[in-house]
Structures are given as C-alpha cells and as structure tokens.
Scaffold this motif. Structure first.
Motif, short mmCIF file in Angstrom:
data_model
loop_
_atom_site.label_atom_id
_atom_site.label_comp_id
_atom_site.label_asym_id
_atom_site.label_seq_id
_atom_site.Cartn_x
_atom_site.Cartn_y
_atom_site.Cartn_z
N LEU A 131 0.83 -1.20 0.00
CA LEU A 131 0.00 0.00 0.00
C LEU A 131 0.87 1.26 0.00
O LEU A 131 0.57 2.23 -0.70
N ARG A 132 1.99 1.26 0.79
CA ARG A 132 2.87 2.43 0.80
C ARG A 132 3.48 2.64 -0.59
O ARG A 132 3.57 3.78 -1.06
N ALA A 133 3.91 1.57 -1.25
CA ALA A 133 4.48 1.70 -2.60
C ALA A 133 3.44 2.25 -3.57
O ALA A 133 3.75 3.09 -4.43
N ALA A 134 2.19 1.84 -3.42
CA ALA A 134 1.13 2.34 -4.31
C ALA A 134 0.90 3.83 -4.08
O ALA A 134 0.71 4.60 -5.04
N LEU A 135 0.93 4.28 -2.81
CA LEU A 135 0.73 5.70 -2.53
C LEU A 135 1.87 6.54 -3.08
O LEU A 135 1.64 7.66 -3.56
N PRO A 158 -6.54 3.59 -4.02
CA PRO A 158 -5.16 4.07 -4.05
C PRO A 158 -4.20 3.13 -4.79
O PRO A 158 -3.16 3.57 -5.27
N THR A 159 -4.55 1.85 -4.89
CA THR A 159 -3.68 0.92 -5.62
C THR A 159 -4.03 0.86 -7.11
O THR A 159 -3.40 0.12 -7.86
N ALA A 536 -3.03 3.48 8.27
CA ALA A 536 -2.33 4.48 9.08
C ALA A 536 -0.82 4.35 8.94
O ALA A 536 -0.10 5.35 8.81
N ARG A 537 -0.33 3.14 8.96
CA ARG A 537 1.12 2.93 8.83
C ARG A 537 1.59 3.29 7.42
O ARG A 537 2.67 3.85 7.24
N ALA A 538 0.80 2.97 6.38
CA ALA A 538 1.21 3.24 5.00
C ALA A 538 1.26 4.73 4.70
O ALA A 538 2.02 5.19 3.85
N THR A 539 0.45 5.54 5.40
CA THR A 539 0.42 6.99 5.12
C THR A 539 1.35 7.78 6.01
O THR A 539 1.44 9.01 5.86
N GLU A 540 2.05 7.10 6.92
CA GLU A 540 2.99 7.82 7.78
C GLU A 540 4.07 8.48 6.93
O GLU A 540 4.67 7.83 6.06
N GLY A 541 4.29 9.78 7.16
CA GLY A 541 5.33 10.50 6.44
C GLY A 541 4.96 10.88 5.02
O GLY A 541 5.82 11.34 4.26
N PRO A 543 2.06 12.91 2.24
CA PRO A 543 1.08 14.02 2.25
C PRO A 543 -0.36 13.54 2.39
O PRO A 543 -1.27 14.35 2.61
N PHE A 544 -0.60 12.25 2.22
CA PHE A 544 -1.97 11.73 2.26
C PHE A 544 -2.43 11.59 3.72
O PHE A 544 -1.67 11.16 4.59
N ARG A 545 -3.71 11.92 3.94
CA ARG A 545 -4.29 11.76 5.27
C ARG A 545 -5.13 10.47 5.29
O ARG A 545 -5.89 10.21 4.35
N PRO A 546 -5.02 9.67 6.36
CA PRO A 546 -5.75 8.40 6.40
C PRO A 546 -7.26 8.56 6.23
O PRO A 546 -7.91 7.73 5.58
N GLU A 547 -7.84 9.62 6.81
CA GLU A 547 -9.30 9.78 6.73
C GLU A 547 -9.80 10.00 5.31
O GLU A 547 -10.99 9.84 5.02
#
Length: 779
Positions: A131-135, A158-159, A536-541, A543-547
C-alpha cells in the motif's frame, strides 16, 4: 372457349389472386440467413460446438475495425470518438479500443469486487508495504499528465486496482497501446473491436450494426482523410447481401429482356410472354406459401434456388404454345400433352420428395418449395392457361427453317457403341483426374473476395484475436465446476506460452473466477481493524491523510463480506458477453471454452492436456466431417430418387425400349456433367448435387416429349420447336448464373447449363423416332 372480353376478365382475376398472395407473403414470410438450417444434425461434441459458434457464438458477432490515413494523434482521437459513439448504440454489446473506455468493463456497482477479480495479491496479500508503494506511485501520478484521470480515483482506489483489473480483462494477446488506444504493430492504424447484439446470421441486425459504424465514422472523419477498414462475419454478410442483390438485379434484368425477346421471336405475338409469366409466377408464390405454412421461416438459399425452377416450369407453357395449331382447341391440346407433362412432373417431384427425409431443415424447405412450385405450374398450364390462349393461326410444323433443321438432324446416325465409349471416357476422367473429388471446406463456398479475407486475417493477427480452428472445451455439471476446471488448466497453458507452443489463450475464468477462488481471495483481505491500522502505517510521512481513504476501506469490507460474483450477476454489464461467450450453459451440462492464440504445435498441447478433462477441438475437422455427413445424406437421397424416378417412367411408358430411350440421355448427361467438372478441376459440393437433380428433371422432360412425338413428323417438328425455345431460355437463365461471383449460384449455373446442352443433344440423338421416309422429305 371464352370470348375475348371474358379472357381479359379471367386474366385480371388470375393476376389479382397472384397480387393478393404476394402481399400476404410479403407481410408474413420471414427470410432466414442461418446456414445451420442447411447443415445436418450435429453428432459429435466438436460438431455441436461448431454449429453453436456459427450462429450464436461471440466469434460470429465480432466486427473488427482499423482507422488509417492520418497522424497518430488524429487516429487516437477518432478511435475514442468512434468508440464512444458506438458504445451508446444499442446495436452493440460492447466496443473496445484499449483506451480509458475499457474501464466500463467494471460498472460502478461492481467496483468493490475488484479485489475478488484481481490476480495481483494471490501470491502476496495486500499489506503495508504494498500500500505504501502504491501511494508513492500516486504522488508521482499527480505530477504527471495523467493527474486528471487518477486524482478522482485515489480516495477509493489508491492501488488503482480498477485499472489493473481492466487491463487484466483485456483480450489475451491484445495489441499495443499508443496514446491510450490500440494501434497495430506499425503504429499507423488505430484498432477497435465491437460485438453486436444480433447473431452472426441475422442479416437485418448485422446490416444495422454495419450501417451504424459507417455513419458514425463518416461524421467523425469528415475532412480528415482517415479511412476505415471493417471486417468480420457481419461485415462480410452485409457485403455479400449487397453484392448478391446487385447481381440479382442485372441477371434478372438480362433474363427478363432476353426471355421476352426470345418469346417474341419464337411466337411473334406480344401475348405469349405475358401469358407465359402467369404459371411461373403462380409456381413461385405457391412454393413460398407452402414453405411459409409448414415452416417458421424460409431460408434465403431456398428462395434463391427455388426461383431457378424457372428452368423447368417455363417449359410447361412453352410446350402448350408450340403444339398449338389451327383446328385444335387449346383445351384439347393441353389434354393431349398432359400424360407426358404429368409424367415429367411426377418424376421430378419424386426426386425431391426424398429430401423430406434427409434430416436437414433447409433441404426439406427446398423439397416443399419445389414440389409445390412444379405441381402448381403444371396444373395451371393444364387447367387455366388454355382458357386465355387465342385460337392458333399457324402451325409451327409448317416452318421451312424448322423442316430444314429436322432433315439435317434426321441425317445424323443413331448412336450406339459411341454412347458406350462416351460413357467409358467420362468414367475414366472421373476416376483418373488428379485432385480432390469433393469440396469439404465450407470457407471455399464464401463469396468473400480473397483480399477481404486477407484484411480480416491481418486485423485478427494485430488484435490478437483467437484462432478460428482450434478451441479447448471442458464439460462439467454446472457453471462453478466448469470455471474451476478451466482454472486448473492455467498452469499448463502458461507453460506452453513460455515454451512458445502457444502465443496466448482466453477463458471465462479470466473475467470471472470461480466462487472457490473468490472466497480464497476474500479470506486474504484484511478485516476493518487491521485495514485501518495498515492504512495508518502506510500513510505515515506522506502528504496523504488516512481519513481521506474512507471509501477505500468501505470497498475492502464490501469485497470481504459480499457473496462471490456469479455469471448471473454480470447480466447487463460488458463482462457478461465475455463470460457468456466462453461459458456455454447447454442445459444438462456446462461447457467452458478456452480460445487459443497462435497455436503452433497442436500435438504438444494435446500431450500437455493428458490427465485432464479438457478436449482440443479442431473446428476445421469438425466442419469437414459435418459436410461429409451431409453429403452422405444427399447422395443417399439421390440414389433413392433415381430409383423412384426410373420406376415412375417405367410405369408410365411400360415398353422397355421407350423406357431406355427416355432414361439413357438423362443418365449419360449426369455422367458427362461430373466428368467435365472434374476435367476442369472443380471439386463437387452440395449445390452441384442439387443442381444435378434439376438438370436431370430437364433432361427427362426433353426425352419424354421427343418420345411423345413418336413417328409423326409434324408432331416431331412442333416438339423440336418447343424444346429449342425451352433449352435456349434455360441456357440464358443458368449461363448468367454461371457468370456470378457467388460460388453457390455459379455452381448451380454451370452445372445446369452443361445439363441443358448435353440433355438436348442426347435427347435428339437417342429419344427421337427415326422416320426413313421423312429424312429427305420437303417441308
């Protein structure tokens, strides 16, 4: 005898009845173009599959398009515009060009199911790293020209699983993409493919679809110089229909003009061409009415071939006209001719009766049409036409030219051993001529020009369309078992693709996995608690907000808990046609088809399938076996017909010498026709065989009327006059058919033209009585 006024009234009443019958037929008759009606009942699985594919299969509904003649940017724009215009047309189930419109394969209500359709997470489940790679990729997309398309999709996808599934759902081995649409390998033509709602052999539906394509493209490409190439079964059927109609018009025009001129020259009366049409029109309408009453619809081949009966039924009124003479009333003339005329009609009808037991719907229609037409023509000539004929002012037996011709014929020696030698020569040609005797390839009966077939093959290759010859089939008890069985083949097929034995394949399980496979994917999807933590972990750091990804989490949960998709859930979506075309519900069982692309080593594939329930179907072999079975039935019918015909003549004539003189020209003519066709390398097909029956009917009439004339010189001259007119008219009709570009019509035309010539000559030499004292007599 009727007065002139009453004859006019009687003729008008006859015409009114014919007009009423024509109006009724025009309102009720349904003409079919389904070639399956002219095929025998399929017996093997491959034959049944072939018959289904011919009429209703997706392959028969495909239309392939290429746009060329402009720069790539213009072609891409026109491709998108054409796709959008046709996708909105109800005549099409789907239209694809590889562009963004391919997202339509996933309707909005099915979007959450993308996680059950995708193959991307079968080996590695969707997790934090994926998920982080996709973001990170989405951030790059937002700074690219694709931002306008991608940005609305990010909150729910997002993917970009929707795009991944859409790409996965594209046909196997599809073409390259340029500027967002399909292009050929050279990059000079934009490619599209459409599937019509109408079946392949629904000429009206296909004509509407082809017309819609041409109209839409004309509006889009106006002034650009772009050109459209359109191929596929539907396009070919429309082209053939147009060409057939054009040829029918010029052949019909020449026939009409030629026949009218011939009758005017032969009889020197304007009334004869008018009166001669009445029995012919009655025969055609009676044949159509009989088929309309006994069958749901009439096949176009039945209509086309049935109306060639003019070659037989036109003879009936001509014999009446030519035998008319001063002092003989038309009714008495018809009564004197009736035994001979009736014998020919009954014998010819018996030949067609055997088709009623052929087991082939098209042949049964042809038999009904022919029998009804011949009987009607004969009865109207016997009972109605004499009432319209004026008393004769001349006797054709008094013609000096005819008398000179008859004296020349009388000098010809009566052939005996020469006929045996001719028959032996014909048999030798038939037996020894190299090359195939029978035409088993259905494709050679198509009137599609070779260059059009070449364009179709080129487009199919560029689009990665499946092979038309080979197909895998897996039978199972229900849809889910069939899907699972086809899924089990993927590993073996993928190996063959890697080894180069197969370029690609397509199956329904690519578009709709089995419920078992979907449940397996559901079990690997994260539950709501884990999914929230993962996000939540994938969006850490980042610009995307989890909500912002609440729609994404909702779709995940819907996919995890929903009932797996079934074929019935796809009705009304573009996916339905892809699945239905490769998953055939045949009532007691379901067949999953696997279409193959670029199969170069069939034996390697057969070996790879050992131990599975899959069968490799060779549709070319199936079509040839079907044709062979069909031909066997027709030949059997012909054999029975020949025996019944001979029996009918024997009962009518009773004298062995007369029977032999009537049957010999017809039998030898049949042998000579086959020999000539073989000599010129013509492989015989079904329509040659049917035409042989028509030629035999003509030969029987010629021989019967020469026999009827007996040794009366005047009657011989009248018979000669009638048969010259009959044979010239028939040659005119069928020689023009023999010049047609339509193989079916050409086969009939050439065969019957040869039959007319051989039958006329042999009937003159064999069937006529030879009168020594008249051989050198004056007129």
């Amino acid at each position: 005898m009727l007065t002139p006024r009453r004859r006019i009234v009687f003729a008008l009443v006859w015409l009114a009845v014919l007009a009423g019958a024509a109006w009724w037929l025009g309102a009720t008759l349904q003409v079919s173009g389904d070639l399956r009606k002219f095929m025998p009942q399929a017996r093997t699985p491959a034959q049944r599959l072939l018959m289904d594919e011919l009429g209703e299969g997706p392959g028969s509904r495909l239309l392939l398009m290429s746009i060329a003649g402009s720069d790539p940017a213009t072609l891409a724009r026109q491709s998108r515009q054409l796709q959008q215009a046709l996708a909105a047309n109800p005549a099409f189930q789907f239209v694809a060009n590889g562009g963004e419109a391919s997202l339509d394969a996933m309707p909005r209500e099915l979007l959450p199911y993308r996680y059950l359709l995708t193959e991307r997470y079968d080996q590695q489940p969707l997790g934090v790293e994926a998920l982080r790679a996709a973001l990170d990729e989405r951030l790059q997309d937002l700074g690219s020209p694709a931002a306008a398309m991608v940005e609305p999709m990010i909150p729910s996808d997002p993917t970009l699983e929707t795009l991944a599934v859409a790409e996965q759902l594209q046909p196997a081995g599809g073409p390259q993409q340029r500027q967002g649409v399909w292009f050929d390998k050279a990059g000079t033509s934009a490619l599209l493919v459409a599937q019509t709602r109408a079946a392949g052999f629904d000429p009206t539906g296909q004509e509407l679809a082809v017309g819609a394509i041409h109209a839409a493209f004309a509006a889009i490409a106006k002034g650009s110089g772009s050109q459209l190439v359109l191929t596929g079964p539907g396009a070919f059927s429309v082209e053939i229909g147009g060409r057939t109609q054009a040829e029918a018009q010029w052949i019909g025009t020449l026939d009409t003009v030629g026949l009218v001129l011939l009758l005017l020259i032969a009889y020197r009366s304007w009334k004869i061409p008018v009166l001669g049409v009445l029995p012919l029109a009655s025969a055609g309408l009676a044949g159509l009415a009989a088929v309309a009453l006994l069958f749901e619809g009439v096949h176009g081949i039945t209509v086309a071939f049935g109306f060639t009966l003019i070659g037989v039924v036109q003879d009936y009124p001509i014999h009446l006209f030519s035998h008319q003479r001063p002092g003989l009333s038309p009714r008495l003339n018809a009564r004197l001719l009736w035994p001979t005329l009736a014998t020919g009609v009954v014998a010819t009808c018996i030949a067609y009766v055997t088709f009623l037991f052929s087991g082939v719907d098209g042949l049964r229609q042809l038999a009904v049409f022919t029998i009804a037409g011949l009987a009607t023509a004969a009865l109207t000539t016997r009972l109605l036409l004499p009432a319209l004929i004026d008393p004769a002012q001349r006797d054709f037996a008094d013609s000096p030219r005819l008398a000179w011709l008859w004296r020349a014929i009388a000098r010809l020696p009566r052939p005996r051993w020469t006929l045996a030698l001719l028959a032996l020569a014909a048999v030798a040609v038939i037996a020894l001529r190299p090359g195939a005797f029978w035409e088993n390839d259905l494709s050679k009966l198509t009137p599609v020009p070779p260059e059009a077939l070449a364009r179709d093959a080129h487009l199919r290759g560029e689009l990665g369309a499946p092979d038309v010859r080979y197909l895998l089939a897996v039978q199972a008890g229900d849809e889910q078992a069939a899907l699972q069985a086809s899924e089990a083949l993927r590993g073996r097929l993928d190996t063959l693709v890697r080894e180069g034995a197969l370029a690609g394949y397509d199956m329904s399980a690519r578009y709709l996995p089995s419920e078992e496979r979907q449940r397996m994917r559901q079990a690997r999807l994260p539950d709501p608690l884990y999914a929230g933590a993962m996000l939540a972990r994938a969006t850490e750091g980042s610009p995307f907000r989890p909500e912002a990804f609440a729609p994404f989490l909702a779709d995940l949960e819907t996919a995890r808990t929903a009932h797996p998709l079934r074929p019935s859930d796809l009705v009304g979506t573009p996916l339905a046609s892809s699945v239905q075309g490769l998953l055939l519900d045949q009532g007691q069982h379901v067949t999953a088809l696997v279409s193959l692309v670029g199969l170069s080593r069939p034996e390697t594939l057969r070996q790879a399938l050992q131990g599975t329930d899959a069968q490799l179907m060779d549709l070319k072999e199936a079509s040839e076996s079907l044709v062979t079975a069909y031909r066997g039935r027709v030949l059997g019918a012909l054999g029975v017909a020949a025996l019944l015909l001979a029996l009918t003549v024997a009962i009518a004539l009773r004298e062995p010498r007369r029977i032999a003189r009537v049957l010999l020209p017809m039998a030898l003519t049949t042998l000579l026709i086959v020999a000539v066709l073989r000599l010129f390398g013509v492989e015989l097909n079904l329509f040659h065989l049917i035409a042989l029956i028509l030629a035999a009917g003509l030969g029987l009439d010629y021989a019967l009327f020469f026999d009827h004339a007996g040794d009366d010189r005047h009657d011989q001259l009248r018979t000669l006059h009638a048969l010259i007119v009959c044979s010239l008219m028939t040659v005119l009709v069928f020689a023009l058919l023999g010049m047609s570009s339509i193989p079916v019509l050409r086969a009939i035309g050439v065969t019957v033209t040869l039959g007319v010539v051989f039958n006329f000559v042999l009937a003159l030499l064999v069937s006529r009585e030879h009168v020594e004292e008249d051989a050198h007599a004056g007129p």
